[in-house]
Design a protein around this motif. Structure first.
Motif, mmCIF file in Angstrom:
data_model
loop_
_atom_site.group_PDB
_atom_site.id
_atom_site.type_symbol
_atom_site.label_atom_id
_atom_site.label_comp_id
_atom_site.label_asym_id
_atom_site.label_seq_id
_atom_site.Cartn_x
_atom_site.Cartn_y
_atom_site.Cartn_z
ATOM 1 N N PHE A 37 0.813 -1.218 0.000
ATOM 2 C CA PHE A 37 0.000 0.000 0.000
ATOM 3 C C PHE A 37 0.845 1.265 0.000
ATOM 4 O O PHE A 37 0.490 2.267 -0.628
ATOM 5 C CB PHE A 37 -0.938 0.008 1.215
ATOM 6 C CG PHE A 37 -2.104 -0.939 1.094
ATOM 7 C CD1 PHE A 37 -2.366 -1.598 -0.099
ATOM 8 C CD2 PHE A 37 -2.940 -1.162 2.167
ATOM 9 C CE1 PHE A 37 -3.440 -2.461 -0.224
ATOM 10 C CE2 PHE A 37 -4.033 -2.016 2.063
ATOM 11 C CZ PHE A 37 -4.277 -2.665 0.862
ATOM 12 N N THR A 38 1.960 1.244 0.717
ATOM 13 C CA THR A 38 2.819 2.436 0.773
ATOM 14 C C THR A 38 3.302 2.810 -0.614
ATOM 15 O O THR A 38 3.211 3.970 -1.042
ATOM 16 C CB THR A 38 4.012 2.187 1.698
ATOM 17 O OG1 THR A 38 3.541 1.909 3.016
ATOM 18 C CG2 THR A 38 4.932 3.397 1.724
ATOM 19 N N HIS A 39 3.830 1.825 -1.351
ATOM 20 C CA HIS A 39 4.352 2.104 -2.692
ATOM 21 C C HIS A 39 3.224 2.380 -3.681
ATOM 22 O O HIS A 39 3.408 3.161 -4.629
ATOM 23 C CB HIS A 39 5.208 0.926 -3.161
ATOM 24 C CG HIS A 39 6.366 0.641 -2.258
ATOM 25 N ND1 HIS A 39 6.591 -0.579 -1.672
ATOM 26 C CD2 HIS A 39 7.353 1.466 -1.792
ATOM 27 C CE1 HIS A 39 7.665 -0.517 -0.912
ATOM 28 N NE2 HIS A 39 8.145 0.715 -0.963
ATOM 29 N N LEU A 40 2.066 1.767 -3.467
ATOM 30 C CA LEU A 40 0.918 2.029 -4.332
ATOM 31 C C LEU A 40 0.484 3.495 -4.209
ATOM 32 O O LEU A 40 0.215 4.164 -5.211
ATOM 33 C CB LEU A 40 -0.226 1.089 -3.962
ATOM 34 C CG LEU A 40 -1.465 1.117 -4.857
ATOM 35 C CD1 LEU A 40 -1.115 0.667 -6.267
ATOM 36 C CD2 LEU A 40 -2.563 0.221 -4.277
ATOM 37 N N ARG A 41 0.416 3.997 -2.970
ATOM 38 C CA ARG A 41 0.046 5.403 -2.766
ATOM 39 C C ARG A 41 1.087 6.342 -3.376
ATOM 40 O O ARG A 41 0.746 7.357 -3.989
ATOM 41 C CB ARG A 41 -0.124 5.688 -1.273
ATOM 42 C CG ARG A 41 -1.391 5.096 -0.658
ATOM 43 C CD ARG A 41 -1.614 5.630 0.739
ATOM 44 N NE ARG A 41 -0.581 5.167 1.664
ATOM 45 C CZ ARG A 41 -0.693 4.099 2.442
ATOM 46 N NH1 ARG A 41 -1.803 3.369 2.405
ATOM 47 N NH2 ARG A 41 0.279 3.743 3.264
ATOM 48 N N MET A 42 2.374 6.011 -3.175
ATOM 49 C CA MET A 42 3.432 6.837 -3.748
ATOM 50 C C MET A 42 3.331 6.887 -5.263
ATOM 51 O O MET A 42 3.431 7.953 -5.876
ATOM 52 C CB MET A 42 4.799 6.281 -3.341
ATOM 53 C CG MET A 42 5.161 6.458 -1.881
ATOM 54 S SD MET A 42 6.744 5.636 -1.520
ATOM 55 C CE MET A 42 7.030 6.177 0.165
ATOM 56 N N LEU A 43 3.127 5.724 -5.877
ATOM 57 C CA LEU A 43 3.055 5.664 -7.334
ATOM 58 C C LEU A 43 1.860 6.446 -7.855
ATOM 59 O O LEU A 43 1.974 7.195 -8.835
ATOM 60 C CB LEU A 43 2.986 4.196 -7.785
ATOM 61 C CG LEU A 43 2.994 3.947 -9.293
ATOM 62 C CD1 LEU A 43 3.779 2.670 -9.614
ATOM 63 C CD2 LEU A 43 1.596 3.830 -9.871
ATOM 64 N N TRP A 44 0.708 6.328 -7.190
ATOM 65 C CA TRP A 44 -0.486 7.017 -7.659
ATOM 66 C C TRP A 44 -0.331 8.534 -7.536
ATOM 67 O O TRP A 44 -0.728 9.281 -8.429
ATOM 68 C CB TRP A 44 -1.706 6.529 -6.877
ATOM 69 C CG TRP A 44 -3.008 7.157 -7.271
ATOM 70 C CD1 TRP A 44 -3.869 7.843 -6.464
ATOM 71 C CD2 TRP A 44 -3.613 7.150 -8.570
ATOM 72 N NE1 TRP A 44 -4.974 8.256 -7.176
ATOM 73 C CE2 TRP A 44 -4.848 7.850 -8.469
ATOM 74 C CE3 TRP A 44 -3.240 6.635 -9.799
ATOM 75 C CZ2 TRP A 44 -5.696 8.029 -9.556
ATOM 76 C CZ3 TRP A 44 -4.083 6.822 -10.900
ATOM 77 C CH2 TRP A 44 -5.295 7.506 -10.761
ATOM 78 N N ARG A 45 0.270 8.989 -6.451
ATOM 79 C CA ARG A 45 0.470 10.422 -6.287
ATOM 80 C C ARG A 45 1.403 10.958 -7.366
ATOM 81 O O ARG A 45 1.133 12.004 -7.983
ATOM 82 C CB ARG A 45 1.058 10.732 -4.907
ATOM 83 C CG ARG A 45 1.102 12.230 -4.591
ATOM 84 C CD ARG A 45 1.897 12.512 -3.335
ATOM 85 N NE ARG A 45 3.313 12.254 -3.523
ATOM 86 C CZ ARG A 45 4.160 13.118 -4.098
ATOM 87 N NH1 ARG A 45 3.727 14.289 -4.544
ATOM 88 N NH2 ARG A 45 5.427 12.808 -4.225
#
Length: 808
Positions: free
Chosen positions: A413-421
């Motif tokens: 989830f951490t990397h998913l949020r970073m990628l989406w932002r």
């Protein structure tokens, strides 16, 4: 590579297990696996098939219009039980199609057009179990035959149409000193009916040697196979009278699902989609119906997984309300097309089967998983550099539940949020400087996008986002910890979570090919999308893949990298894979924890010359994609200098540096975008909406790039003929067969005379027959040469090596 904090696996003596010779530096390097004379390569290609013609003649619109689904939908609209919208969309798909190109349609023609040999092949492939010639036919055999004007007709997917074309040609060959029938029969199993798209795989393993210029050899084999496949389609169009009956089949390389297929998928249920497009698996499998059922399982699972991803996005905080656009319950991701390159090691296969050696299943698994983990760090060197899949997304398509595809199952989830932002920041979605995403009905989002000039984004390799390419491990079941059965345990966990099905093969960027299962030991690269050039892109990519395999083995035997160097936690796994997914999206930066437990990543970051501490994410360092790639290249130059010299890959390494640093326009993604825009008559991808750009891409692949690939194939055929001319002249049987085929005309001259006719689809039937026979002869000779070369450097059971091309 200096890694004082990392200790080698104390429980394993890799020098003994892998039979490493340390008596001198040269012998040490030469004793590593995957070096020249040890490595061989095989390729599987997925192709897009199309059928051109009117809706009254082509199979796909006929089947849709005659279907129970279509009739019931029309009745529900007439009785006002349903709105008109789905029916009108379906009728628009059928009626308003100016191009008359129907992707992934089947073909239909009279059975009487098959000669005796092709008819016998067809009858065999219709058996429920091909190992039992006297057994019953498939239970769905009526699906393939129908009556028309008191005549029996056959309807089959293009993938099987290609195989029947070869069978038809074999059936018409006359006796020659070199049996074209026997050579052709050996090729029949290499045309697969699998998934949705036609698939072909290598006719022979290509030895990776300095003399064959490493990866260039496997690119040449792929080109010859592609040229033969194209000619068999043209041959079938004529001999099965498709053009006479208003149809014309074509194949080409194209990475993304066609736009019209996506539109159709949005208005039909998943069961009907499978009926229309999932392959019946007539070729390549003894139990065709069982394989077909497996492909249906894959489609149902991927459709369900895409829906389940929505709840993960909410848990990750990316979706913060109940206002979402639900993904379709039918998924088109299996219509993505890529290239899989497998690299094998004959030495490791020999060690595996030597009862006196210690390289058995446990060691194979431990070594293989570690190579995969090391290799995944180098994936950004390949993505967009050698292969790509450009794709435009409009503003209204930026709902996270659709744009992020399967990423919620692939990233923490951490990397998913970073990628989406970062993706929102990169895309042209800003309103008064603030990134916004759509949240309403599609028509409203489209209007907002037009009014405020929100253009969306251009994704360099959308195939890697739109397809489930690398499942994330769970805390309890890591996929790559080196323990036998870890993949089985992970699949069981993911099945319980509703993400996967334990019957399916585990999806990974880089997958181990096990000796007992596949007949060879090696690794399959599944991350390649579309190569603009097979000689100039696929060849160097295969060479680099081999080099990194050997470098990974070197790290392991030297004790530089152990399993403890790259911990098997979902977070660490996601941390390295986010870089690859970010490269596919085209993000300029990514973030890594300052105190990441991934010691191998720490050593790579020491080579990165441009980083800074993140203010947005305390405890993280921000890394530029370009600088990370440069660091990987420096690491290769330093740690693999001896391997580069041994493989004579200095020109390829210089070319790689040029692609990622000095001349970015040489990268595959940028070349493809440039050529697509030229084909569309535009100067900027954002002057075209998604439908216009993606439609232009499909047209470019089908019309222009297809000819360029065929031109490369003809160049390769000409080179092969020049190389073999002396050898053929020394063998009277090959020479006599050539004279019979070409009626005494020199083969090189024939190629030059027919080049333009082939590229412009003007071949006469006699020239077509001559070219197919010449190709079968050349490929047969290449197979003989390859087998002889492998035998001269043989390190293991001969029958295992011969099985590599089939298993790859």
């Amino acid at each position: 590579m200096n890694t004082p904090s990392v200790q080698p696996d104390a429980s394993l003596d890799w020098d003994r297990v892998l039979e490493i010779d340390r008596s001198s530096r040269d012998r040490f390097v030469q004793s590593l696996p995957f070096v020249p004379e040890d490595a061989a390569a095989g390729v599987e290609n997925e192709l897009l098939s199309t059928v051109s013609g009117g809706k009254q003649s082509v199979d796909l619109p006929i089947i849709i219009r005659d279907s129970t689904f279509y009739r019931n939908l029309r009745k529900r609209v007439e009785s006002e039980e349903s709105t008109e919208k789905p029916f009108l969309k379906l009728r628009t798909f059928l009626d308003e199609h100016a191009g008359n190109v129907w992707e992934n349609s089947w073909v239909r023609f009279p059975v009487d057009l098959l000669n005796a040999y092709a008819l016998n092949i067809l009858q065999t492939d219709m058996l429920a179990d091909k190992r039992n010639p006297g057994g019953p036919f498939r239970s769905d055999i009526d699906r393939f035959f129908f009556d028309r004007n008191q005549e029996k007709w056959l309807r089959i997917p293009v993938s099987y149409f290609i195989k029947l074309g070869l069978a038809q040609y074999i059936g018409q060959t006359q006796n020659t000193p070199i049996s074209l029938q026997q050579l052709g029969e050996n090729m029949l199993p290499h045309f697969l009916s699998d998934n949705t798209s036609p698939e072909t795989f290598s006719f022979y393993p290509s030895p990776m040697t300095v003399e064959t210029r490493m990866g260039r050899a496997v690119a040449q084999e792929t080109l010859l196979r592609h040229l033969l496949t194209h000619l068999l389609v043209v041959y079938g169009n004529h001999h099965f009278m498709l053009r006479h009956h208003g149809q014309e089949a074509q194949i080409c390389f194209a990475p993304n699902p066609p736009q019209r297929l996506i539109a159709l998928n949005n208005v039909i249920p998943d069961a009907f989609y499978r009926q229309l497009f999932m392959n019946p698996c007539l070729s390549g499998w003894d139990l065709g119906e069982s394989k077909q059922d497996y492909m249906h399982v894959c489609h149902r699972v991927l459709s369900r997984s895409q829906l389940n991803a929505v709840s993960k996005l909410r848990d990750a905080g990316i979706i913060q309300s109940n206002l979402v656009v639900l993904p379709n319950l039918s998924n088109v991701s299996l219509a993505n097309n890529g290239t899989h390159i497998s690299i094998s090691s004959r030495k490791l296969l020999r060690l595996y089967h030597d009862p006196e050696m210690s390289f058995k299943a446990a060691e194979e698994k431990r070594f293989g998983d570690l190579v995969i983990k090391i290799f995944e760090h180098f994936l950004p060197l390949f993505i967009n550099t050698y292969a790509a899949a450009p794709y435009r997304l409009d503003f209204q398509q930026f709902h996270p539940e659709k744009a992020l595809g399967f990423l919620p199952h692939e990233l923490d989830f951490t990397h998913l949020r970073m990628l989406w932002r970062r993706w929102k920041k990169k895309a042209r979605l800003k309103f008064f400087g603030v990134p916004v995403t759509p949240m309403g009905p599609e028509w409203l989002d489209a209007a907002i996008g037009r009014i405020f000039g929100l253009k969306g984004d251009l994704v360099p390799d959308f195939r890697l986002i739109d397809y489930l390419v690398a499942l994330l491990s769970t805390n309890e079941s890591p996929a790559l910890d080196g323990h036998i059965g870890n993949d089985v345990r992970l699949k069981r966990d993911l099945t319980e979570l509703g993400v996967f099905d334990s019957r399916m093969a585990l999806y990974l960027f880089y997958r181990m090919r096990q000796a007992d299962v596949h007949g060879f030991f090696g690794f399959e690269g599944r991350f390649y999308s579309l190569f603009p050039s097979l000689l100039n892109d696929m060849g160097p990519a295969a060479s680099l893949q081999t080099l990194i395999n050997a470098l990974a083995a070197k790290y392991i035997v030297q004790g530089d990298v152990a399993h403890s160097s790259i911990p098997d936690t979902p977070f660490v796994e996601s941390e390295r894979r986010q870089i690859t997914f970010g490269a596919a999206v085209g993000l300029p930066t990514f973030f890594v924890k300052i105190d990441t437990p991934n010691a191998f990543m720490q050593n790579i970051l020491k080579e990165v010359r441009r980083t800074r501490f993140s203010t947005r994410y305390p405890g993280y360092v921000r890394v530029y994609q370009l600088e990370y790639r440069k660091a990987l290249l420096r690491l290769i130059r330093k740690d693999a200098a001896d391997l580069i010299e041994l493989m004579q890959l200095q020109p390829e390494i210089d070319d790689l540096e040029n692609r990622i640093s000095n001349a970015p326009d040489t990268a595959a993604s940028q070349r493809l975008v440039k050529d697509i825009l030229a084909h569309a008559g535009a100067s900027d991808p954002f002057r075209l909406n998604s439908s216009e750009f993606n439609g232009a891409a499909e047209s470019y692949y089908r019309k222009t790039l297809s000819k360029e690939h065929l031109s490369e194939a003809l160049q390769t055929l000409r080179e092969c003929l020049c190389d073999f001319e002396r050898l053929w002249n020394e063998d009277s049987s090959w020479r006599m067969t050539l004279n019979i085929l070409l009626k005494g005309q020199p083969p090189v001259s024939l190629i030059e005379c027919l080049r333009q006719d082939l590229l412009n689809d003007r071949l006469t039937h006699q020239d077509m027959d001559a070219l197919i026979g010449l190709l079968i002869l050349v490929i047969g000779f290449q197979t003989q040469q390859s087998t002889q070369q492998i035998r001269e450097t043989q390190s293991g059971p001969e029958e295992r090596d011969r099985s590599f091309a089939k298993a790859a």
